[in-house]
Design a protein around this motif. Sequence first.
Motif, mmCIF file in Angstrom:
data_model
loop_
_atom_site.group_PDB
_atom_site.id
_atom_site.type_symbol
_atom_site.label_atom_id
_atom_site.label_comp_id
_atom_site.label_asym_id
_atom_site.label_seq_id
_atom_site.Cartn_x
_atom_site.Cartn_y
_atom_site.Cartn_z
ATOM 1 N N VAL A 132 13.917 0.620 -0.573
ATOM 2 C CA VAL A 132 14.113 -0.192 0.627
ATOM 3 C C VAL A 132 15.001 -1.368 0.246
ATOM 4 C CG1 VAL A 132 11.866 0.471 1.572
ATOM 5 C CG2 VAL A 132 12.081 -1.640 0.278
ATOM 6 N N VAL A 133 15.586 -2.002 1.239
ATOM 7 C CA VAL A 133 16.518 -3.099 0.985
ATOM 8 C C VAL A 133 15.799 -4.436 1.160
ATOM 9 C CG1 VAL A 133 18.638 -4.227 1.745
ATOM 10 C CG2 VAL A 133 18.498 -1.731 1.692
ATOM 11 N N GLU A 134 15.900 -5.292 0.150
ATOM 12 C CA GLU A 134 15.307 -6.622 0.217
ATOM 13 C C GLU A 134 16.060 -7.453 1.240
ATOM 14 O OE1 GLU A 134 13.412 -10.132 -0.202
ATOM 15 O OE2 GLU A 134 15.580 -10.033 -0.476
ATOM 16 N N ALA A 135 15.315 -8.093 2.151
ATOM 17 C CA ALA A 135 15.936 -8.732 3.313
ATOM 18 C C ALA A 135 16.842 -9.895 2.959
ATOM 19 C CB ALA A 135 14.840 -9.213 4.265
ATOM 20 N N VAL A 136 16.518 -10.666 1.927
ATOM 21 C CA VAL A 136 17.299 -11.856 1.580
ATOM 22 C C VAL A 136 18.475 -11.515 0.681
ATOM 23 C CG1 VAL A 136 17.243 -14.118 0.463
ATOM 24 C CG2 VAL A 136 15.307 -13.367 1.864
ATOM 25 N N SER A 137 18.211 -10.738 -0.365
ATOM 26 C CA SER A 137 19.266 -10.445 -1.348
ATOM 27 C C SER A 137 20.155 -9.285 -0.950
ATOM 28 C CB SER A 137 18.631 -10.128 -2.705
ATOM 29 O OG SER A 137 17.945 -8.873 -2.651
ATOM 30 N N GLY A 138 19.630 -8.381 -0.119
ATOM 31 C CA GLY A 138 20.387 -7.187 0.238
ATOM 32 C C GLY A 138 20.371 -6.110 -0.836
ATOM 33 N N VAL A 139 19.557 -6.297 -1.859
ATOM 34 C CA VAL A 139 19.487 -5.350 -2.976
ATOM 35 C C VAL A 139 18.374 -4.326 -2.722
ATOM 36 C CG1 VAL A 139 18.994 -5.103 -5.442
ATOM 37 C CG2 VAL A 139 20.388 -7.021 -4.621
ATOM 38 N N ALA A 140 18.661 -3.061 -2.990
ATOM 39 C CA ALA A 140 17.666 -2.005 -2.838
ATOM 40 C C ALA A 140 16.706 -2.019 -4.023
ATOM 41 C CB ALA A 140 18.342 -0.646 -2.728
ATOM 42 N N PHE A 141 15.422 -1.789 -3.739
ATOM 43 C CA PHE A 141 14.424 -1.748 -4.810
ATOM 44 C C PHE A 141 13.414 -0.646 -4.512
ATOM 45 C CE2 PHE A 141 12.642 -4.524 -1.613
ATOM 46 C CZ PHE A 141 11.290 -4.227 -1.609
ATOM 47 N N HIS A 142 12.654 -0.269 -5.538
ATOM 48 C CA HIS A 142 11.619 0.756 -5.379
ATOM 49 C C HIS A 142 10.545 0.533 -6.429
ATOM 50 C CE1 HIS A 142 14.123 2.343 -8.605
ATOM 51 N NE2 HIS A 142 13.112 3.145 -8.934
ATOM 52 N N LEU A 143 9.437 1.276 -6.327
ATOM 53 C CA LEU A 143 8.388 1.230 -7.343
ATOM 54 C C LEU A 143 8.732 2.259 -8.414
ATOM 55 C CD1 LEU A 143 5.110 0.961 -5.199
ATOM 56 C CD2 LEU A 143 6.526 -0.871 -6.146
ATOM 57 N N ASN A 144 9.069 1.784 -9.576
ATOM 58 C CA ASN A 144 9.628 2.644 -10.612
ATOM 59 C C ASN A 144 8.640 3.673 -11.146
ATOM 60 O OD1 ASN A 144 11.944 3.240 -12.277
ATOM 61 N ND2 ASN A 144 10.793 2.397 -14.006
ATOM 62 N N TYR A 145 7.343 3.394 -11.016
ATOM 63 C CA TYR A 145 6.334 4.283 -11.591
ATOM 64 C C TYR A 145 5.805 5.313 -10.604
ATOM 65 C CZ TYR A 145 3.310 0.852 -9.312
ATOM 66 O OH TYR A 145 2.735 0.003 -8.401
ATOM 67 N N VAL A 146 6.252 5.270 -9.370
ATOM 68 C CA VAL A 146 5.777 6.231 -8.369
ATOM 69 C C VAL A 146 6.572 7.526 -8.504
ATOM 70 C CG1 VAL A 146 5.556 6.733 -5.920
ATOM 71 C CG2 VAL A 146 5.001 4.454 -6.776
ATOM 72 N N ARG A 147 5.897 8.580 -8.908
ATOM 73 C CA ARG A 147 6.561 9.870 -9.135
ATOM 74 C C ARG A 147 6.357 10.850 -7.983
ATOM 75 N NH1 ARG A 147 8.764 7.035 -12.004
ATOM 76 N NH2 ARG A 147 8.816 6.994 -14.285
ATOM 77 N N GLU A 148 5.316 10.622 -7.204
ATOM 78 C CA GLU A 148 5.052 11.447 -6.024
ATOM 79 C C GLU A 148 4.406 10.557 -4.968
ATOM 80 O OE1 GLU A 148 0.773 13.363 -7.329
ATOM 81 O OE2 GLU A 148 2.604 14.465 -7.783
ATOM 82 N N PRO A 149 4.482 10.920 -3.702
ATOM 83 C CA PRO A 149 3.967 10.058 -2.642
ATOM 84 C C PRO A 149 2.503 9.683 -2.856
ATOM 85 C CG PRO A 149 5.294 11.811 -1.702
ATOM 86 C CD PRO A 149 5.141 12.140 -3.162
ATOM 87 N N ILE A 150 2.205 8.422 -2.580
ATOM 88 C CA ILE A 150 0.842 7.906 -2.682
ATOM 89 C C ILE A 150 0.311 7.680 -1.270
ATOM 90 C CG2 ILE A 150 -0.606 6.024 -3.520
ATOM 91 C CD1 ILE A 150 1.474 5.538 -5.699
ATOM 92 N N PRO A 151 -0.708 8.412 -0.861
ATOM 93 C CA PRO A 151 -1.223 8.268 0.506
ATOM 94 C C PRO A 151 -2.093 7.022 0.656
ATOM 95 C CG PRO A 151 -2.488 9.926 -0.668
ATOM 96 C CD PRO A 151 -1.408 9.469 -1.614
ATOM 97 N N VAL A 152 -1.515 5.962 1.181
ATOM 98 C CA VAL A 152 -2.245 4.721 1.423
ATOM 99 C C VAL A 152 -2.319 4.506 2.937
ATOM 100 C CG1 VAL A 152 -2.329 2.220 1.095
ATOM 101 C CG2 VAL A 152 -1.476 3.701 -0.758
ATOM 102 N N PRO A 153 -3.462 4.751 3.565
ATOM 103 C CA PRO A 153 -3.559 4.529 5.012
ATOM 104 C C PRO A 153 -3.410 3.047 5.341
ATOM 105 C CG PRO A 153 -5.713 5.009 4.083
ATOM 106 C CD PRO A 153 -4.727 5.241 2.989
ATOM 107 N N ILE A 154 -2.704 2.763 6.431
ATOM 108 C CA ILE A 154 -2.449 1.389 6.844
ATOM 109 C C ILE A 154 -3.152 1.110 8.169
ATOM 110 C CG2 ILE A 154 -0.670 -0.261 7.540
ATOM 111 C CD1 ILE A 154 1.216 1.057 5.566
ATOM 112 N N TYR A 155 -3.972 0.080 8.150
ATOM 113 C CA TYR A 155 -4.712 -0.361 9.330
ATOM 114 C C TYR A 155 -4.105 -1.679 9.807
ATOM 115 C CZ TYR A 155 -8.582 2.887 8.268
ATOM 116 O OH TYR A 155 -9.350 3.999 8.029
#
Length: 332
Positions: A132-155
């Motif tokens: 995703v793109v950081e809103a202030v810097s405009g730089v794309a970032f990600h979680l480097n250790y995520v190798r497969e989707p992590i199902p985190v339900p959002i409430y």
Amino acid sequence: MTLITKGVGLFSTEPVQNMCQYVTLAEELGYRNVWFGDSQNIWRESSIVMGASAVGTKRIVFGTGVTNAVTRHRSLLASTWATLSEFTGGRVALGIGTGDSSLRTMGLKPLRLAELEQAISELRALFRGEKVVEAVSGVAFHLNYVREPIPVPIYIAASAPKILELAGRVADGVIALVGTAPQFIEAALARIEAGARASGRCLGDLDVVLWTPTAINDDSDEAKDLVRAHVARVVIRPLPAAVSESQQAAIDRIRQSYDYYHHMDTEADHADLVSDELVDLFALAGTPAECRVRLKQIAEHGVDQVSIVPFVRPGQSKAPTLRAFAEIAGEI
């Protein structure tokens, strides 16, 4: 009668060790969820409390009640919840809102609904391992250790009509802080259902948690006194259904005097403005017999979980309330 699950909302007003003991007890008593308040200026750090409390547990689901995407940058939020999910074997539920005391104690404004929706979209992308793109810097970032989707339900935590609809449209669940009276529950569910239909879903596709200030005491007056501060917190937000003129006048006085540094503090001055009438509309407070009657009414109105927020006097343990509610719920 609708089967409801038990949850508990805990604010870390006590040392971490005490919070861990409450979580262990909640798991033993059959609670499904424990939701930790996240307001860095008035309570202890939620992520540390959740991590410590998770040690040794096997079943209970950990959530925030609730976090925000301002003081918590979404890179931090995503990393926290990806790590907690990994550690607990997926027993997580990320509760998020526009921001409340965590922002207002520093003079910051809550997110607009469109900004909250964007934050949720970006969090889900990060949980999928995407950039995703950081809103202030405009730089794309990600979680480097995520190798497969992590199902985190959002409430989404919701009180007002518009955010209830947003929750129905984009969330996996709703933490509804709308009161305990039937007219408020029904109005809230109607708004959630309208949002769900807008995204091609139905109300049954969401997990609806009724966030419920609770005090159970053989002295009914004492129980009502204990929840007045949390009722004040409920009514400072727009409500999903109308109230009487006298009730609205009382609510206006509460809104004018609310002090966020005494957010849900049983000794707060603004608690004195909350009448018994408002307590009966927005809380579960009274003797065990009185609370049993009200819980039966709540269970008939289509929520999936009643998550109590136990209130006691400073220095007292919340364990008796956890036990009392578990006993009452077991009789429904």
